[in-house]
Design a protein around this motif. Structure first.
Motif, mmCIF file in Angstrom:
data_model
loop_
_atom_site.group_PDB
_atom_site.id
_atom_site.type_symbol
_atom_site.label_atom_id
_atom_site.label_comp_id
_atom_site.label_asym_id
_atom_site.label_seq_id
_atom_site.Cartn_x
_atom_site.Cartn_y
_atom_site.Cartn_z
ATOM 1 N N VAL A 15 7.304 1.068 -6.605
ATOM 2 C CA VAL A 15 7.865 2.209 -7.400
ATOM 3 C C VAL A 15 8.451 3.139 -6.965
ATOM 4 C CG1 VAL A 15 6.650 3.658 -9.106
ATOM 5 C CG2 VAL A 15 5.365 1.675 -8.444
ATOM 6 N N GLU A 16 9.625 3.555 -7.937
ATOM 7 C CA GLU A 16 10.404 4.523 -7.384
ATOM 8 C C GLU A 16 10.173 5.796 -8.219
ATOM 9 O OE1 GLU A 16 14.284 3.541 -7.630
ATOM 10 O OE2 GLU A 16 14.337 1.521 -6.451
ATOM 11 N N PHE A 22 7.474 4.555 -14.519
ATOM 12 C CA PHE A 22 6.143 3.625 -15.067
ATOM 13 C C PHE A 22 5.388 4.558 -16.159
ATOM 14 C CE2 PHE A 22 1.588 2.840 -14.759
ATOM 15 C CZ PHE A 22 1.490 1.354 -14.946
ATOM 16 N N SER A 23 5.234 5.792 -15.954
ATOM 17 C CA SER A 23 4.365 6.598 -16.885
ATOM 18 C C SER A 23 5.049 6.468 -18.060
ATOM 19 C CB SER A 23 4.432 8.077 -16.400
ATOM 20 O OG SER A 23 3.678 8.911 -17.259
ATOM 21 N N ILE A 59 -0.084 5.880 -4.970
ATOM 22 C CA ILE A 59 0.430 6.847 -6.021
ATOM 23 C C ILE A 59 -0.813 6.801 -7.299
ATOM 24 C CG2 ILE A 59 1.886 7.800 -7.584
ATOM 25 C CD1 ILE A 59 4.286 6.416 -5.418
ATOM 26 N N TYR A 60 -1.490 8.004 -7.535
ATOM 27 C CA TYR A 60 -2.084 8.048 -8.517
ATOM 28 C C TYR A 60 -1.669 8.638 -9.816
ATOM 29 C CZ TYR A 60 -6.243 6.773 -5.288
ATOM 30 O OH TYR A 60 -7.104 6.378 -4.413
ATOM 31 N N TRP A 61 -2.121 8.133 -10.882
ATOM 32 C CA TRP A 61 -1.642 8.663 -12.261
ATOM 33 C C TRP A 61 -2.891 8.848 -13.014
ATOM 34 C CZ3 TRP A 61 2.498 11.041 -14.388
ATOM 35 C CH2 TRP A 61 3.737 10.768 -13.661
ATOM 36 N N ARG A 84 3.270 -3.850 -9.592
ATOM 37 C CA ARG A 84 3.320 -2.362 -9.324
ATOM 38 C C ARG A 84 1.914 -1.790 -9.181
ATOM 39 N NH1 ARG A 84 7.086 -0.457 -13.957
ATOM 40 N NH2 ARG A 84 5.471 -2.075 -14.945
ATOM 41 N N ILE A 85 0.991 -2.302 -9.792
ATOM 42 C CA ILE A 85 -0.361 -1.845 -9.765
ATOM 43 C C ILE A 85 -1.372 -2.181 -8.638
ATOM 44 C CG2 ILE A 85 -2.503 -1.269 -11.245
ATOM 45 C CD1 ILE A 85 -0.494 -1.725 -13.596
ATOM 46 N N ILE A 86 -1.979 -1.318 -8.075
ATOM 47 C CA ILE A 86 -2.995 -1.729 -7.024
ATOM 48 C C ILE A 86 -4.364 -1.923 -7.725
ATOM 49 C CG2 ILE A 86 -4.012 -1.214 -4.753
ATOM 50 C CD1 ILE A 86 -1.613 -0.064 -3.887
#
Length: 110
Positions: A15-16, A22-23, A59-61, A84-86
């Motif tokens: 993810v950049e 992504f959001s 990275i948390y969202w 892209r998602i862990i």
């Protein structure tokens, strides 16, 4: 429609721009499924206590949205195979309206 809270942990290597693109994509998908995005908060990069998929941080969202309950499983299936998602967690949002999110307002005390 029901109110949900979702937490995504994104892979930093895939993810950049700290996940902003992504959001925006997630907000568009919620709208296309007939929902409403209420809140989108970046919680930043965090170290894991244990490695997840050979990653030490992510990275948390945090998202709050309203959606038809039948579409909630569709979200899980749609993002299940996204590289892209862990991790992904979707729960019912039951925070009272008077209580503000602790994520967006962090106070520093000495």
């Amino acid at each position: 429609m029901k109110k949900y809270e979702a937490v995504f942990i994104l892979d930093m290597r895939k993810v950049e721009d700290e996940g902003k693109a992504f959001s925006e994509e997630f907000a568009k998908n919620i709208q296309s499924w007939g929902g409403v995005m209420n809140e989108s908060v970046s919680m930043g990069r965090k170290q894991f206590a244990r490695e997840i998929k050979k990653r030490k941080a992510g990275i948390y969202w945090d998202y709050v949205f309203e959606l038809d309950p039948a579409k909630e499983t569709e979200i899980r299936e749609f993002y299940k195979l996204d590289e892209r998602i862990i991790r992904l967690l979707i729960i019912n949002f039951d925070r009272p309206d008077q209580v503000r999110s602790t994520i967006s307002t962090v106070e520093v005390t000495d």
